[in-house]
Each structure stands twice: as C-alpha cells, then as structure tokens.
Design a protein around this motif. Structure first.
Motif, short mmCIF file in Angstrom:
data_model
loop_
_atom_site.label_atom_id
_atom_site.label_comp_id
_atom_site.label_asym_id
_atom_site.label_seq_id
_atom_site.Cartn_x
_atom_site.Cartn_y
_atom_site.Cartn_z
N GLY A 62 62.49 32.36 -28.12
CA GLY A 62 62.19 32.18 -26.71
C GLY A 62 61.38 33.33 -26.14
O GLY A 62 60.40 33.13 -25.40
N VAL A 90 62.33 26.79 -21.68
CA VAL A 90 62.00 27.24 -23.03
C VAL A 90 63.26 27.67 -23.79
O VAL A 90 63.51 27.24 -24.92
CB VAL A 90 60.98 28.40 -22.97
N THR A 138 58.58 27.14 -33.37
CA THR A 138 57.86 27.03 -32.11
C THR A 138 57.23 25.65 -31.93
O THR A 138 57.23 25.09 -30.82
CB THR A 138 56.77 28.12 -32.03
N LYS A 142 57.89 23.13 -28.89
CA LYS A 142 56.79 22.65 -28.07
C LYS A 142 56.80 21.13 -27.97
O LYS A 142 56.61 20.56 -26.89
CB LYS A 142 55.46 23.13 -28.66
N LEU A 145 59.68 20.14 -25.64
CA LEU A 145 59.38 20.40 -24.23
C LEU A 145 58.33 19.42 -23.70
O LEU A 145 58.41 18.96 -22.55
CB LEU A 145 58.88 21.84 -24.07
N ALA A 153 54.12 23.01 -20.95
CA ALA A 153 54.57 23.04 -22.35
C ALA A 153 53.40 23.00 -23.31
O ALA A 153 53.45 23.56 -24.40
CB ALA A 153 55.52 21.88 -22.60
N ILE A 156 52.00 26.33 -24.81
CA ILE A 156 52.76 27.19 -25.73
C ILE A 156 51.94 27.40 -26.99
O ILE A 156 51.61 26.44 -27.69
CB ILE A 156 54.12 26.56 -26.08
#
Length: 306
Positions: A62, A90, A138, A142, A145, A153, A156
């Motif tokens: 995060g 996040v 990640t 992503k 989100l 989002a 990211i």
C-alpha cells in the motif's frame, strides 16, 4: 606416561570436534538449506496465511502504491487532496487481496524470484541493489480497485512497484561471507567427524572418550539453540518499525525451523549416547564382579592327636 599423552591428545581432539559441531551445523544450514530455492519457497509458503505477514505485506504494498501514485496525483492531476481519499481504498484492497488464493500464488512466485535474485547476487552474477518486484500483487490490487470503481485506480503504476532487499554497498561483504560458508558447510562437519573419530581411537579408555564426545555434542546443540534464540532477539530489535516485528519473527522462525530441529536432535542424540555408554560401563563392571572367582573359605582349627 604414554597413557597420559594419549588421553591428553584424545581430550584435545574431542574438544575441538565438539567446538566445530554448532558452527558446522550453522554453515551446512546456510549452504544446503537457505541456498536451495525449492526448499526456501516451501518453507516460506505457509507464511502467506500468517496474519502478521499479511499485514506487513499490505502496509508495504500500500505504501509503495501511494508513493508511486503521488507524483501523478500532485503534478499531472493537480489534486493533492485526493491522496487522503484514495489511501483507505488502496490499503483495504491490498489487505483483502492478501486473504485470497491469488495472493498465495503471487507470494510463492515473489519468493522464488526474490531468492533467485539474492542467490545470483551472492554468487557474483549481478551488481547493484537487490529488489523484490511487487508488480504481480500491485496488478491484482489495481484490477480489484478498478472493478470497484475507485477513483484514480487506473493511475496506479504497476511496473515500478519494487522494494529494496539488499543494498549495493553491502553485497561485497555478504558475498565474501557466503563463499566462506559454502566451503565451511562441507568441511566443518567432515572435520568434526574426523576429529571425534580420531580422538576416540587414540584414547586409553574409549568408552570414556565416547561419553565425553556425546556430552560435548549435546552441549554444542544447546549452544546452537541458544545462538538461534539470541539471533532472533537481536534481529527483531534492529527493525526500525516495531509494527512489523511480529511478521519478521514469523519469517525468522520459519527460516530457522530446520536449525532448531538439528539443535534438539544433537542434544537428544548426545545425551542418549552418553547414557548408553554409562549403562554399558555399569553392566561391564557387574559382569566382571560376577565372573570373579569366589575366595576359598578359611580353614578351621585342627586338633592334634596324642
């Protein structure tokens, strides 16, 4: 004089052998345990379900995502206040992801890649800071989100989410230590076995020499167990973030599980062998006592006849 010389030489060889036992076990653990990628991944796999590890991963990922997003939020979009709005989404998404099966898969893949990078660096195959790539985690966050329609989002960054593991300035020192352990991992246990065998062979009383070797081996196992416990305390004390100490403790315990098992095994085998030697000595004494011929009774007084 010859007996004293043999006993002194035997004592010196056995003492040196017992001194090498914990160091040999430690070097062999590093060389044949930690340096094996398959064993490392298998050892680390259960930690994917540890709540402390999940929390530490969520905080790290995060923070990495927010750090990479900050320039785009501030400079490209000009909406600095959105950081506080996006951050809870996040972190919640990352924590939710760490409880999925996909995270376990990404955890194993990340550990495999991390171990390969570290091993390559220690063996002299690469230079520069060793990092672990959190891009798979990640990317999953992503997607989650984006599916939840979280604002921004799509901004990211996935390709730059990396966390440094070994700094470049430490590689040379660590590489030298690793090469020393590679040699010691084989020769220290062999030397300990040869010295112990020679010490027992030259002793005037081999049973006592064997007992001393067994007790020394048990003492070496206890010393190794104590060293592991002290190492854990020092490792956790050096962490800058106290919140991550439970996760670091779980990782340390998982990595040193084999070493602790070997320590207890050395203690058990040493004490058992010493006890058996003592029992065999007592039985031998009893057999010698029972096999000794009984003394002839003293002749009674005789009367002379007139």
């Amino acid at each position: 004089m010859l007996t004293r010389l043999r006993n002194a030489l035997s004592a010196a060889l056995i003492a040196l052998s017992c001194l090498l036992v914990p160091f040999g076990a430690l070097a062999a653990w590093v060389t044949y345990g930690l340096a094996d990628t398959g064993r490392y991944v298998t050892t680390m796999a259960p930690l994917a379900g540890d709540p402390a590890v999940q929390g530490a991963v969520a905080d790290t990922v995060g923070a990495g995502i927010m750090h990479e997003m900050a320039p785009r939020l501030d400079h490209e979009l000009g909406i600095r206040d959105e950081r506080g709005t996006v951050r809870p989404f996040v972190y919640d998404a990352v924590r939710s992801f760490t409880r999925t099966e996909a995270f376990r898969t990404a955890w194993d893949a990340g550990n495999r890649a991390l171990h390969g990078s570290v091993l390559s660096a220690l063996q002299g195959g690469r230079e520069g800071t060793v990092t672990v790539d959190l891009a798979p985690v990640t990317a999953q966050v992503k997607r989650q989100l984006t599916a939840d329609h979280v604002p921004l989002a799509r901004h990211i960054p996935v390709e730059h989410t990396e966390v440094p593991v070994l700094p470049a300035q430490e590689l040379d020192r660590l590489r030298k230590g690793y090469h020393v352990l590679e040699v010691a991992g084989f020769w220290l246990p062999v030397s300990a076995a040869v010295l112990a065998t020679t010490g027992i062979a030259v002793a005037a009383c081999r049973r006592r020499a064997l007992t001393a070797t067994a007790l020394g081996t048990a003492l070496g196992g206890a010393f190794l167990l104590l060293a592991v416990a002290i190492g854990r305390r020092l490792t956790l004390a050096d962490l800058p973030e106290a919140a991550h100490r439970p996760a670091a403790g779980a990782v340390y315990d998982a990595l040193t599980q084999t070493l602790r098992t070997v320590s207890w095994l050395l203690i058990a085998l040493g004490l058992t062998a010493a006890l058996l030697c003592r029992l065999s000595e007592l039985l031998a004494r009893r057999r010698r006592a029972s096999a000794a011929p009984a003394a002839d009774p003293a002749p009674g007084p005789t009367r002379a006849r007139v």
